[in-house]
Design a protein around this motif. Structure first.
Motif, mmCIF file in Angstrom:
data_model
loop_
_atom_site.group_PDB
_atom_site.id
_atom_site.type_symbol
_atom_site.label_atom_id
_atom_site.label_comp_id
_atom_site.label_asym_id
_atom_site.label_seq_id
_atom_site.Cartn_x
_atom_site.Cartn_y
_atom_site.Cartn_z
ATOM 1 N N ALA A 22 46.343 -18.528 30.501
ATOM 2 C CA ALA A 22 47.696 -18.759 29.993
ATOM 3 C C ALA A 22 48.280 -20.063 30.535
ATOM 4 C CB ALA A 22 48.598 -17.589 30.369
ATOM 5 N N THR A 23 48.845 -20.847 29.638
ATOM 6 C CA THR A 23 49.459 -22.113 30.014
ATOM 7 C C THR A 23 50.979 -22.069 29.911
ATOM 8 O OG1 THR A 23 49.374 -22.974 27.759
ATOM 9 C CG2 THR A 23 47.457 -23.431 29.186
ATOM 10 N N GLY A 24 51.518 -21.083 29.199
ATOM 11 C CA GLY A 24 52.955 -21.015 28.962
ATOM 12 C C GLY A 24 53.427 -22.016 27.916
ATOM 13 N N ARG A 25 52.505 -22.733 27.311
ATOM 14 C CA ARG A 25 52.860 -23.744 26.310
ATOM 15 C C ARG A 25 53.092 -23.116 24.937
ATOM 16 N NH1 ARG A 25 50.505 -29.262 26.589
ATOM 17 N NH2 ARG A 25 50.537 -29.826 28.772
ATOM 18 N N GLY A 26 54.020 -23.695 24.210
ATOM 19 C CA GLY A 26 54.255 -23.286 22.834
ATOM 20 C C GLY A 26 53.255 -23.940 21.905
ATOM 21 N N VAL A 27 52.884 -23.220 20.862
ATOM 22 C CA VAL A 27 51.972 -23.770 19.861
ATOM 23 C C VAL A 27 52.599 -23.635 18.479
ATOM 24 C CG1 VAL A 27 49.889 -23.264 21.200
ATOM 25 C CG2 VAL A 27 50.674 -21.623 19.517
ATOM 26 N N THR A 28 52.319 -24.611 17.663
ATOM 27 C CA THR A 28 52.649 -24.581 16.248
ATOM 28 C C THR A 28 51.416 -25.086 15.522
ATOM 29 O OG1 THR A 28 54.987 -25.019 16.673
ATOM 30 C CG2 THR A 28 54.186 -25.462 14.448
ATOM 31 N N ILE A 29 50.838 -24.222 14.710
ATOM 32 C CA ILE A 29 49.583 -24.548 14.026
ATOM 33 C C ILE A 29 49.790 -24.379 12.527
ATOM 34 C CG2 ILE A 29 47.143 -23.958 13.797
ATOM 35 C CD1 ILE A 29 47.526 -22.424 16.492
ATOM 36 N N ARG A 30 49.398 -25.383 11.791
ATOM 37 C CA ARG A 30 49.400 -25.289 10.330
ATOM 38 C C ARG A 30 48.016 -24.852 9.890
ATOM 39 N NH1 ARG A 30 49.790 -30.962 9.196
ATOM 40 N NH2 ARG A 30 48.885 -31.020 11.250
ATOM 41 N N GLY A 31 47.961 -23.980 8.906
ATOM 42 C CA GLY A 31 46.657 -23.522 8.446
ATOM 43 C C GLY A 31 46.694 -22.978 7.037
ATOM 44 N N CYS A 32 45.540 -22.508 6.623
ATOM 45 C CA CYS A 32 45.353 -21.982 5.282
ATOM 46 C C CYS A 32 44.364 -20.834 5.376
ATOM 47 C CB CYS A 32 44.799 -23.097 4.395
ATOM 48 S SG CYS A 32 44.469 -22.608 2.702
ATOM 49 N N SER A 33 44.520 -19.846 4.537
ATOM 50 C CA SER A 33 43.553 -18.760 4.508
ATOM 51 C C SER A 33 43.311 -18.337 3.067
ATOM 52 C CB SER A 33 44.039 -17.568 5.336
ATOM 53 O OG SER A 33 45.270 -17.088 4.849
ATOM 54 N N THR A 34 42.135 -17.795 2.859
ATOM 55 C CA THR A 34 41.795 -17.206 1.572
ATOM 56 C C THR A 34 41.433 -15.749 1.818
ATOM 57 O OG1 THR A 34 39.464 -17.839 1.734
ATOM 58 C CG2 THR A 34 40.927 -19.387 0.622
#
Length: 144
Positions: A98-110
């Motif tokens: 754990a880093t305590g960092r926030g993440v924002t990830i853009r993605g796509c799924s099928t």
């Protein structure tokens, strides 16, 4: 609302509520799952992948922002946000604590469907974007 849209809505709600039981019930018993984290077959393996991700990001939220139906397939673009407060298992077996960092990830799924459930789910996102959010550094291995 179509069966596809209803199952997609249930899946997103289960992810956002961190309800692993409800999430895995969105899949057929023999469903196939593929993501940068690996491949899984069947509800139990798929549930294991989701459990690892939800443990790593206990406040994880999935926000769909574009959906398209094509035959028996749903294509969805999304943004995933969360805070890295648990161990994150890398595909090579290494664990990022754990880093305590926030993440924002853009993605796509099928997702493909059979009998009103997900039978195939493929997730695509930029792994480098995730690793950068986590503060991970890449190192180049020299050939031996």
């Amino acid at each position: 609302m179509s069966d596809f849209e209803e199952v997609t809505s249930r899946m997103v709600n289960a992810i956002n509520k961190h309800d692993l039981g409800a999430l895995t019930r969105c899949y057929t018993e023999d469903a196939f799952y593929m993501s940068p984290s690996g491949k899984g077959e069947g509800r139990d393996e798929i549930g294991s992948f989701w459990a690892l991700f939800l443990d790593a990001f206990p406040d994880l939220q999935l926000t769909p922002w574009n959906k398209m139906l094509s035959g028996d397939c749903v294509i969805m673009e999304w943004i995933l946000t969360g805070t890295h407060n648990g161990p994150f298992l890398m595909p090579d077996g290494e664990v990022i604590e754990a880093t305590g960092r926030g993440v924002t990830i853009r993605g796509c799924s099928t997702r493909a469907f059979r009998n009103g459930l997900i039978t195939m789910h493929c997730i695509y996102y930029d792994q480098l974007e995730l690793l950068t959010c986590l503060g991970a550094r890449l190192s180049l291995s020299q050939p031996r």
